[in-house]
Design an enzyme around this catalytic site. Structure first.
Site, PDB file in Angstrom:
ATOM      1  N   TYR A 194     -41.926 -92.211 -97.765  1.00  0.00           N
ATOM      2  CA  TYR A 194     -43.205 -91.854 -97.113  1.00  0.00           C
ATOM      3  C   TYR A 194     -42.964 -90.843 -95.995  1.00  0.00           C
ATOM      4  CZ  TYR A 194     -44.866 -96.228 -99.309  1.00  0.00           C
ATOM      5  OH  TYR A 194     -45.170 -97.235-100.200  1.00  0.00           O
TER       6      TYR A 194
ATOM      7  N   ASP B 278     -45.876-101.766 -93.435  1.00  0.00           N
ATOM      8  CA  ASP B 278     -45.161-101.418 -94.667  1.00  0.00           C
ATOM      9  C   ASP B 278     -44.927 -99.905 -94.698  1.00  0.00           C
ATOM     10  OD1 ASP B 278     -44.605-102.549 -97.673  1.00  0.00           O
ATOM     11  OD2 ASP B 278     -45.370-100.491 -97.739  1.00  0.00           O
TER      12      ASP B 278
ATOM     13  N   LYS C  13     -38.239 -99.263 -97.693  1.00  0.00           N
ATOM     14  CA  LYS C  13     -37.807 -99.272 -99.102  1.00  0.00           C
ATOM     15  C   LYS C  13     -36.804 -98.161 -99.367  1.00  0.00           C
ATOM     16  CE  LYS C  13     -42.654-100.401-100.047  1.00  0.00           C
ATOM     17  NZ  LYS C  13     -43.487 -99.542 -99.201  1.00  0.00           N
TER      18      LYS C  13
ATOM     19  N   HIS D 257     -37.478 -99.555-104.202  1.00  0.00           N
ATOM     20  CA  HIS D 257     -38.838 -99.012-104.321  1.00  0.00           C
ATOM     21  C   HIS D 257     -39.255 -98.791-105.782  1.00  0.00           C
ATOM     22  CE1 HIS D 257     -41.811 -96.210-101.973  1.00  0.00           C
ATOM     23  NE2 HIS D 257     -42.414 -96.828-102.968  1.00  0.00           N
TER      24      HIS D 257
HETATM   25  P1  NAD Z   1     -55.070 -98.766-100.735  1.00  0.00           P
HETATM   26  O1  NAD Z   1     -55.571 -99.516-101.896  1.00  0.00           O
HETATM   27  O2  NAD Z   1     -54.705 -99.471 -99.485  1.00  0.00           O
HETATM   28  O3  NAD Z   1     -56.158 -97.657-100.478  1.00  0.00           O
HETATM   29  C1  NAD Z   1     -56.112 -96.799 -99.392  1.00  0.00           C
HETATM   30  C2  NAD Z   1     -57.315 -95.873 -99.431  1.00  0.00           C
HETATM   31  O4  NAD Z   1     -58.524 -96.650 -99.536  1.00  0.00           O
HETATM   32  C3  NAD Z   1     -57.464 -95.109 -98.122  1.00  0.00           C
HETATM   33  O5  NAD Z   1     -56.770 -93.893 -98.182  1.00  0.00           O
HETATM   34  C4  NAD Z   1     -58.962 -94.923 -98.020  1.00  0.00           C
HETATM   35  O6  NAD Z   1     -59.300 -93.760 -98.719  1.00  0.00           O
HETATM   36  C5  NAD Z   1     -59.540 -96.098 -98.754  1.00  0.00           C
HETATM   37  N1  NAD Z   1     -60.061 -97.162 -97.860  1.00  0.00           N
HETATM   38  C6  NAD Z   1     -59.402 -97.880 -96.909  1.00  0.00           C
HETATM   39  N2  NAD Z   1     -60.215 -98.787 -96.350  1.00  0.00           N
HETATM   40  C7  NAD Z   1     -61.417 -98.651 -96.959  1.00  0.00           C
HETATM   41  C8  NAD Z   1     -62.658 -99.305 -96.824  1.00  0.00           C
HETATM   42  N3  NAD Z   1     -62.848-100.286 -95.935  1.00  0.00           N
HETATM   43  N4  NAD Z   1     -63.693 -98.914 -97.625  1.00  0.00           N
HETATM   44  C9  NAD Z   1     -63.522 -97.925 -98.517  1.00  0.00           C
HETATM   45  N5  NAD Z   1     -62.366 -97.254 -98.692  1.00  0.00           N
HETATM   46  C10 NAD Z   1     -61.322 -97.614 -97.924  1.00  0.00           C
HETATM   47  O7  NAD Z   1     -53.837 -97.884-101.290  1.00  0.00           O
HETATM   48  P2  NAD Z   1     -52.367 -97.620-100.844  1.00  0.00           P
HETATM   49  O8  NAD Z   1     -52.300 -97.022 -99.490  1.00  0.00           O
HETATM   50  O9  NAD Z   1     -51.731 -96.850-101.933  1.00  0.00           O
HETATM   51  O10 NAD Z   1     -51.709 -99.080-100.823  1.00  0.00           O
HETATM   52  C11 NAD Z   1     -51.482 -99.836 -99.649  1.00  0.00           C
HETATM   53  C12 NAD Z   1     -50.034 -99.756 -99.216  1.00  0.00           C
HETATM   54  O11 NAD Z   1     -49.183-100.239-100.239  1.00  0.00           O
HETATM   55  C13 NAD Z   1     -49.520 -98.337 -98.995  1.00  0.00           C
HETATM   56  O12 NAD Z   1     -50.009 -97.714 -97.836  1.00  0.00           O
HETATM   57  C14 NAD Z   1     -48.051 -98.557 -99.028  1.00  0.00           C
HETATM   58  O13 NAD Z   1     -47.595 -99.103 -97.794  1.00  0.00           O
HETATM   59  C15 NAD Z   1     -47.934 -99.546-100.181  1.00  0.00           C
HETATM   60  N6  NAD Z   1     -47.685 -98.903-101.493  1.00  0.00           N
HETATM   61  C16 NAD Z   1     -46.535 -99.199-102.170  1.00  0.00           C
HETATM   62  C17 NAD Z   1     -46.271 -98.636-103.400  1.00  0.00           C
HETATM   63  C18 NAD Z   1     -45.009 -98.979-104.118  1.00  0.00           C
HETATM   64  O14 NAD Z   1     -44.639 -98.279-105.080  1.00  0.00           O
HETATM   65  N7  NAD Z   1     -44.302-100.000-103.720  1.00  0.00           N
HETATM   66  C19 NAD Z   1     -47.186 -97.732-103.990  1.00  0.00           C
HETATM   67  C20 NAD Z   1     -48.352 -97.445-103.298  1.00  0.00           C
HETATM   68  C21 NAD Z   1     -48.588 -98.040-102.071  1.00  0.00           C
END
Ligand code: NAD
Length: 288
Positions: free
Chosen positions: A51, A46, A76, A109
């Site tokens: 990004y 994704d 997106k 997005h």
């Molecule tokens: P996430 O909930 O995946 O959290 C990521 C963070 O969690 C990492 O930076 C790390 O600090 C921590 N983490 C990862 N694995 C862990 C573990 N095993 N134990 C403890 N901490 C851990 O948040 P995200 O990256 O914002 O969301 C996932 C994906 O969703 C994004 O990378 C992106 O591709 C997408 N996204 C989309 C939107 C949107 O507006 N459509 C917004 C945010 C994210």
């Protein structure tokens, strides 16, 4: 490891588990993390133009040695590219940066501005084979009702914030009735420490000999969500995937359902949010 796929309302199959790339810089880290995820068996990535790492995502996919048709790629469209003509150019720009012939899924997005114009361009790109499936993101019930009835094509997914503390019950009901899949962003609450240390989650983790993150992600899958947690830590990229060898029972699922706070870290209905977002990321900054 074999990751399950589900079929979207347009017949396109998507792996229920993928890898998210938000906030991974394009300094080689995105390339490295995506290659690591692909090497571990992840087949769904994704990204988004906002990004600023599509180039490295595309390179990692192209150099992985995995046939293109075996990888599911989402990108997106960002706010500067809304409206019909701007979206046509935005789609081409993403394909150029990715150096790929098509995207598997492409999303609006953020749902503000000339969304119907952008959607029309996305429908046409789908018909032309440049995109296989089209969806939306960050739609609340209010925003959904404002836009979706105007669309000729029903979105295949709505990608929204979703985790045990933010369960999105109202919009999920609307989506379920419309046959639209839930994609959950922030599946780990963007690293929410309180949620990762929640006593209920920890208690369930102990029973299954798993860590809190694995319980949270498993809960989301069992709720029917498609998820793509992000990490640049190779051990976490691996451990986050180890959620296909156990099942949470009804009692455990219900305990986690009770943790919903009804709120997340982002409120798409908040006043000023569209202006804030358009100013936060300028996807044409490098052309100026
Ligand atoms: P996430 O909930 O995946 O959290 C990521 C963070 O969690 C990492 O930076 C790390 O600090 C921590 N983490 C990862 N694995 C862990 C573990 N095993 N134990 C403890 N901490 C851990 O948040 P995200 O990256 O914002 O969301 C996932 C994906 O969703 C994004 O990378 C992106 O591709 C997408 N996204 C989309 C939107 C949107 O507006 N459509 C917004 C945010 C994210």
């Amino acid at each position: 490891m074999k990751i399950e796929t589900v079929t979207l309302n347009d017949g396109v199959k998507i792996p229920v588990y993928g890898f998210g790339t938000y906030q991974i810089p394009a300094d080689g880290s995105t390339y490295k993390a995506v290659r690591e995820a692909l090497d571990l068996g992840v087949r769904h990535i994704d990204t988004a133009v906002a990004y600023f790492n599509e180039q490295e995502v595309g390179q990692a996919i192209r150099e992985s040695g995995i046939p293109r048709e075996n990888i599911f790629l989402t990108s997106k469209l960002w706010l500067q590219d809304y409206g019909y003509e701007a979206a046509q150019k935005g789609i081409e720009a993403s394909l150029r940066k990715l150096k790929l012939d098509y995207m598997d899924l492409y999303l609006i997005h953020q749902p503000y501005g000339d969304v119907p114009g952008a959607w029309k361009a996305m429908e046409e790109a789908k018909a032309a084979g440049k995109i296989r499936s089209i969806g939306v993101s960050n739609m609340t019930p209010k925003i959904w009702n404002n836009f979706v009835p105007q669309f000729a094509t029903i979105p295949s997914v709505n990608q929204i914030e979703f985790n045990p503390y933010c369960q999105q019950k109202k919009i999920r009901k609307i989506m379920e009735e419309a046959g639209v899949r839930l994609e959950g962003w922030g599946p780990l609450g963007q690293g929410n420490k309180a949620m990762l240390a929640d006593p209920i989650i920890k208690e369930i983790a102990k029973i299954h000999n798993k860590d809190a993150a694995q319980i949270i992600l498993r809960f989301e899958l069992q709720e029917g969500a498609i998820i793509f947690p992000k990490s640049t830590n190779p051990e976490r990229i691996k451990s986050n995937m180890e959620i296909f060898d156990f099942i949470l029972n009804d009692e455990e699922m219900n305990k986690i359902r009770m943790l919903d706070t009804g709120r997340g870290c982002h409120d798409p209905n908040a006043p000023g949010v569209a202006e804030f977002l358009i100013n936060a990321f300028d996807v044409h900054a490098d052309e100026k």
